[in-house]
Design a protein around this motif. Sequence first.
Motif, PDB file in Angstrom:
ATOM      1  N   GLY A 183      49.802  38.938  26.810  1.00  0.00           N
ATOM      2  CA  GLY A 183      48.575  39.910  27.167  1.00  0.00           C
ATOM      3  C   GLY A 183      47.735  39.262  27.897  1.00  0.00           C
ATOM      4  O   GLY A 183      47.437  38.021  27.979  1.00  0.00           O
ATOM      5  N   LYS A 184      46.868  40.341  28.806  1.00  0.00           N
ATOM      6  CA  LYS A 184      45.939  39.696  29.514  1.00  0.00           C
ATOM      7  C   LYS A 184      44.259  40.561  29.266  1.00  0.00           C
ATOM      8  O   LYS A 184      44.486  41.740  28.879  1.00  0.00           O
ATOM      9  CB  LYS A 184      46.434  40.028  30.964  1.00  0.00           C
ATOM     10  CG  LYS A 184      47.537  39.561  31.535  1.00  0.00           C
ATOM     11  CD  LYS A 184      48.071  40.143  32.679  1.00  0.00           C
ATOM     12  CE  LYS A 184      49.332  39.360  33.053  1.00  0.00           C
ATOM     13  NZ  LYS A 184      50.317  39.634  32.114  1.00  0.00           N
ATOM     14  N   LEU A 185      43.441  39.748  29.433  1.00  0.00           N
ATOM     15  CA  LEU A 185      42.059  40.148  29.228  1.00  0.00           C
ATOM     16  C   LEU A 185      41.246  39.999  30.710  1.00  0.00           C
ATOM     17  O   LEU A 185      41.313  38.755  31.131  1.00  0.00           O
ATOM     18  CB  LEU A 185      41.272  39.389  28.044  1.00  0.00           C
ATOM     19  CG  LEU A 185      39.960  39.625  27.878  1.00  0.00           C
ATOM     20  CD1 LEU A 185      39.367  39.488  26.268  1.00  0.00           C
ATOM     21  CD2 LEU A 185      38.871  38.926  28.476  1.00  0.00           C
ATOM     22  N   VAL A 186      40.550  40.909  31.282  1.00  0.00           N
ATOM     23  CA  VAL A 186      39.972  40.811  32.083  1.00  0.00           C
ATOM     24  C   VAL A 186      38.522  41.182  32.042  1.00  0.00           C
ATOM     25  O   VAL A 186      38.215  42.293  31.733  1.00  0.00           O
ATOM     26  CB  VAL A 186      40.837  41.858  33.253  1.00  0.00           C
ATOM     27  CG1 VAL A 186      39.825  41.902  34.598  1.00  0.00           C
ATOM     28  CG2 VAL A 186      42.123  41.541  33.279  1.00  0.00           C
ATOM     29  N   LEU A 187      37.642  40.549  32.540  1.00  0.00           N
ATOM     30  CA  LEU A 187      36.412  40.456  32.748  1.00  0.00           C
ATOM     31  C   LEU A 187      35.850  41.106  33.782  1.00  0.00           C
ATOM     32  O   LEU A 187      36.148  40.838  35.026  1.00  0.00           O
ATOM     33  CB  LEU A 187      35.550  38.927  32.448  1.00  0.00           C
ATOM     34  CG  LEU A 187      35.943  38.054  31.156  1.00  0.00           C
ATOM     35  CD1 LEU A 187      35.462  36.694  31.682  1.00  0.00           C
ATOM     36  CD2 LEU A 187      35.226  38.734  30.027  1.00  0.00           C
ATOM     37  N   VAL A 188      35.087  42.373  33.676  1.00  0.00           N
ATOM     38  CA  VAL A 188      34.566  43.013  34.631  1.00  0.00           C
ATOM     39  C   VAL A 188      33.048  43.348  34.526  1.00  0.00           C
ATOM     40  O   VAL A 188      32.357  43.778  35.676  1.00  0.00           O
ATOM     41  CB  VAL A 188      35.200  44.658  34.916  1.00  0.00           C
ATOM     42  CG1 VAL A 188      36.679  44.136  35.214  1.00  0.00           C
ATOM     43  CG2 VAL A 188      34.809  45.165  33.705  1.00  0.00           C
ATOM     44  N   GLY A 189      32.514  42.507  33.511  1.00  0.00           N
ATOM     45  CA  GLY A 189      30.950  42.881  33.525  1.00  0.00           C
ATOM     46  C   GLY A 189      30.002  41.602  33.227  1.00  0.00           C
ATOM     47  O   GLY A 189      29.213  41.790  34.070  1.00  0.00           O
ATOM     48  N   ALA A 190      30.559  40.494  32.723  1.00  0.00           N
ATOM     49  CA  ALA A 190      29.827  39.473  32.617  1.00  0.00           C
ATOM     50  C   ALA A 190      29.833  38.547  34.024  1.00  0.00           C
ATOM     51  O   ALA A 190      30.932  38.228  34.270  1.00  0.00           O
ATOM     52  CB  ALA A 190      30.247  38.436  31.353  1.00  0.00           C
ATOM     53  N   LEU A 191      28.829  38.421  34.628  1.00  0.00           N
ATOM     54  CA  LEU A 191      28.623  37.704  35.848  1.00  0.00           C
ATOM     55  C   LEU A 191      27.912  36.432  35.558  1.00  0.00           C
ATOM     56  O   LEU A 191      27.062  35.961  36.570  1.00  0.00           O
ATOM     57  CB  LEU A 191      28.122  38.388  37.184  1.00  0.00           C
ATOM     58  CG  LEU A 191      29.166  39.634  37.382  1.00  0.00           C
ATOM     59  CD1 LEU A 191      28.285  40.349  38.622  1.00  0.00           C
ATOM     60  CD2 LEU A 191      30.441  39.247  37.971  1.00  0.00           C
ATOM     61  N   GLU A 192      28.063  35.690  34.691  1.00  0.00           N
ATOM     62  CA  GLU A 192      27.297  34.367  34.237  1.00  0.00           C
ATOM     63  C   GLU A 192      27.979  33.578  33.255  1.00  0.00           C
ATOM     64  O   GLU A 192      29.301  34.023  32.852  1.00  0.00           O
ATOM     65  CB  GLU A 192      25.846  34.881  33.461  1.00  0.00           C
ATOM     66  CG  GLU A 192      26.279  35.716  32.324  1.00  0.00           C
ATOM     67  CD  GLU A 192      25.096  36.431  31.616  1.00  0.00           C
ATOM     68  OE1 GLU A 192      24.163  35.720  31.315  1.00  0.00           O
ATOM     69  OE2 GLU A 192      25.086  37.852  31.576  1.00  0.00           O
ATOM     70  N   PRO A 193      27.801  32.360  33.106  1.00  0.00           N
ATOM     71  CA  PRO A 193      28.534  31.360  32.041  1.00  0.00           C
ATOM     72  C   PRO A 193      28.876  32.261  30.715  1.00  0.00           C
ATOM     73  O   PRO A 193      28.132  32.641  30.125  1.00  0.00           O
ATOM     74  CB  PRO A 193      27.819  30.145  32.125  1.00  0.00           C
ATOM     75  CG  PRO A 193      26.897  30.147  33.240  1.00  0.00           C
ATOM     76  CD  PRO A 193      26.687  31.700  33.422  1.00  0.00           C
TER      77      PRO A 193
ATOM     78  N   SER B  51      46.502  35.399  28.805  1.00  0.00           N
ATOM     79  CA  SER B  51      45.532  34.644  29.842  1.00  0.00           C
ATOM     80  C   SER B  51      44.371  35.635  30.186  1.00  0.00           C
ATOM     81  O   SER B  51      44.182  36.790  29.621  1.00  0.00           O
ATOM     82  CB  SER B  51      46.688  35.146  31.338  1.00  0.00           C
ATOM     83  OG  SER B  51      46.738  36.446  31.530  1.00  0.00           O
ATOM     84  N   ILE B  52      43.398  35.149  30.830  1.00  0.00           N
ATOM     85  CA  ILE B  52      42.006  35.574  31.124  1.00  0.00           C
ATOM     86  C   ILE B  52      41.832  35.733  32.493  1.00  0.00           C
ATOM     87  O   ILE B  52      42.130  34.640  33.095  1.00  0.00           O
ATOM     88  CB  ILE B  52      41.029  35.052  30.077  1.00  0.00           C
ATOM     89  CG1 ILE B  52      39.478  35.730  30.327  1.00  0.00           C
ATOM     90  CG2 ILE B  52      40.803  33.559  30.439  1.00  0.00           C
ATOM     91  CD1 ILE B  52      38.556  35.239  29.147  1.00  0.00           C
ATOM     92  N   SER B  53      41.024  36.668  33.127  1.00  0.00           N
ATOM     93  CA  SER B  53      40.658  36.589  34.463  1.00  0.00           C
ATOM     94  C   SER B  53      39.575  37.649  34.592  1.00  0.00           C
ATOM     95  O   SER B  53      39.007  38.113  33.915  1.00  0.00           O
ATOM     96  CB  SER B  53      41.926  37.152  35.257  1.00  0.00           C
ATOM     97  OG  SER B  53      42.254  38.244  35.055  1.00  0.00           O
ATOM     98  N   GLY B  54      39.212  37.434  35.939  1.00  0.00           N
ATOM     99  CA  GLY B  54      37.952  38.262  36.225  1.00  0.00           C
ATOM    100  C   GLY B  54      38.236  39.313  37.399  1.00  0.00           C
ATOM    101  O   GLY B  54      39.540  39.109  38.111  1.00  0.00           O
ATOM    102  N   SER B  55      37.570  40.401  37.591  1.00  0.00           N
ATOM    103  CA  SER B  55      37.634  41.270  38.636  1.00  0.00           C
ATOM    104  C   SER B  55      36.479  41.954  39.061  1.00  0.00           C
ATOM    105  O   SER B  55      35.434  42.186  38.369  1.00  0.00           O
ATOM    106  CB  SER B  55      38.714  42.328  38.125  1.00  0.00           C
ATOM    107  OG  SER B  55      39.008  43.325  39.246  1.00  0.00           O
ATOM    108  N   LEU B  56      36.357  41.969  40.603  1.00  0.00           N
ATOM    109  CA  LEU B  56      35.268  42.614  41.138  1.00  0.00           C
ATOM    110  C   LEU B  56      35.661  43.853  41.481  1.00  0.00           C
ATOM    111  O   LEU B  56      36.039  44.722  40.512  1.00  0.00           O
ATOM    112  CB  LEU B  56      34.991  41.735  42.349  1.00  0.00           C
ATOM    113  CG  LEU B  56      33.584  41.789  43.149  1.00  0.00           C
ATOM    114  CD1 LEU B  56      32.602  41.502  42.026  1.00  0.00           C
ATOM    115  CD2 LEU B  56      33.445  40.922  44.341  1.00  0.00           C
ATOM    116  N   ILE B  57      35.088  44.612  42.645  1.00  0.00           N
ATOM    117  CA  ILE B  57      35.488  45.863  42.890  1.00  0.00           C
ATOM    118  C   ILE B  57      36.837  45.781  43.713  1.00  0.00           C
ATOM    119  O   ILE B  57      37.229  44.658  44.057  1.00  0.00           O
ATOM    120  CB  ILE B  57      34.472  46.329  43.812  1.00  0.00           C
ATOM    121  CG1 ILE B  57      34.036  45.477  45.201  1.00  0.00           C
ATOM    122  CG2 ILE B  57      33.210  46.995  42.977  1.00  0.00           C
ATOM    123  CD1 ILE B  57      32.857  46.093  46.101  1.00  0.00           C
TER     124      ILE B  57
END
Length: 353
Positions: free
Chosen positions: A263-273, A288-294
């Motif tokens: 499974g994967k979790l993607v952060l799209v809101g938090a832009l801080e530690p 896994s965990i990752s981030g995404s911008l636009i």
Amino acid sequence: MTNCLAYGVHEAHTDLAPLRIERRALRDDDVAIEIAYCGVCHSDLHYAHNDWGSTIFPCVPGHEIVGHVTAVGGAVSRYRVGDRVAVGCLVDSCQQCAACEQGEEPHCEKGMTPTYNGRDRQTGDTTLGGYAQHIVVREKFVLRVPEALDLRYTGPLLCAGITVWGPLREYGVKQGTRVAVVGLGGLGHMAVKLAVALGAEVTVITTSPGKADDARALGAHHVLLSSEPAAMKGASSSFDFIVDTIPRKHNVNPYLMLLARHGKLVLVGALEPLEPIHGALLALNNRSISGSLIGGLEQTQELLEFCAEHQVLPSCELIRMQDINAAFKRMETNDVKYRFVIDMASLEDGEHS
């Protein structure tokens, strides 16, 4: 150059007010756009208040722009006067690096040029956004709005929509995918609508029992209260994909526990530690965990086409330009379902009142 009316600020922590700004004369590859509607993003508030310490004043916010073409440069081939068009979060990039060549312009290795609070790549002038009568943008960064989309509600697709669409597409969300959406604000409500339209089984995770009815009205199949330990434990290892839209520092460990194998979790809101992440939660189930911008231009156009085909639109409240400061105050208390959109016709009305 042309002069137009806009709303902006000259210093932090002051109300937005009318001001006159200059738009550049058309370059060969430019498109001039009369702005019909402009969405209101939480980033607009942050930049107007200089919350991130990087605002260039004067600042005219707005990067969820829709309108009609009024003129084109001599080398423009894709658009004609009268076309329905849109401009999102960026208006230029180097167009030469690997990211740009692969359609990931927001990740330009030389830095993308944001629609406002950036610097024009040729002149160094400050870019000024969509809280204005019109704008001039390089053809490459102008998007076509399908006829089936209502212009009034298209703007937020260019930021909130593409922010969640990118990871939904990148990780192959489709019929039967078990998706959870953490948070039900501007980003979260679009994640729900888009995931449902893709055929996923969608659960909204929220701390508030009062949001259950709202979540189901948006199309969610289930609601999980993260404030109930027994419910969270019962949902352990049950989701293929989680979109985390919480816009501030928070503990992601309880959500990682909900991910199934691979499974994967993607952060799209938090832009801080973030709070510390427990490594064992990633190792177990190979999570896994990752981030995404636009997303890039091609992906954003794909989103507009998808939304037109499936009639997926954000839930919006239309406001007059003169009500923007009240809207900012309401955003600060989460008093909106789920996005504000400015009817830019009101801008000129205010000038003559």
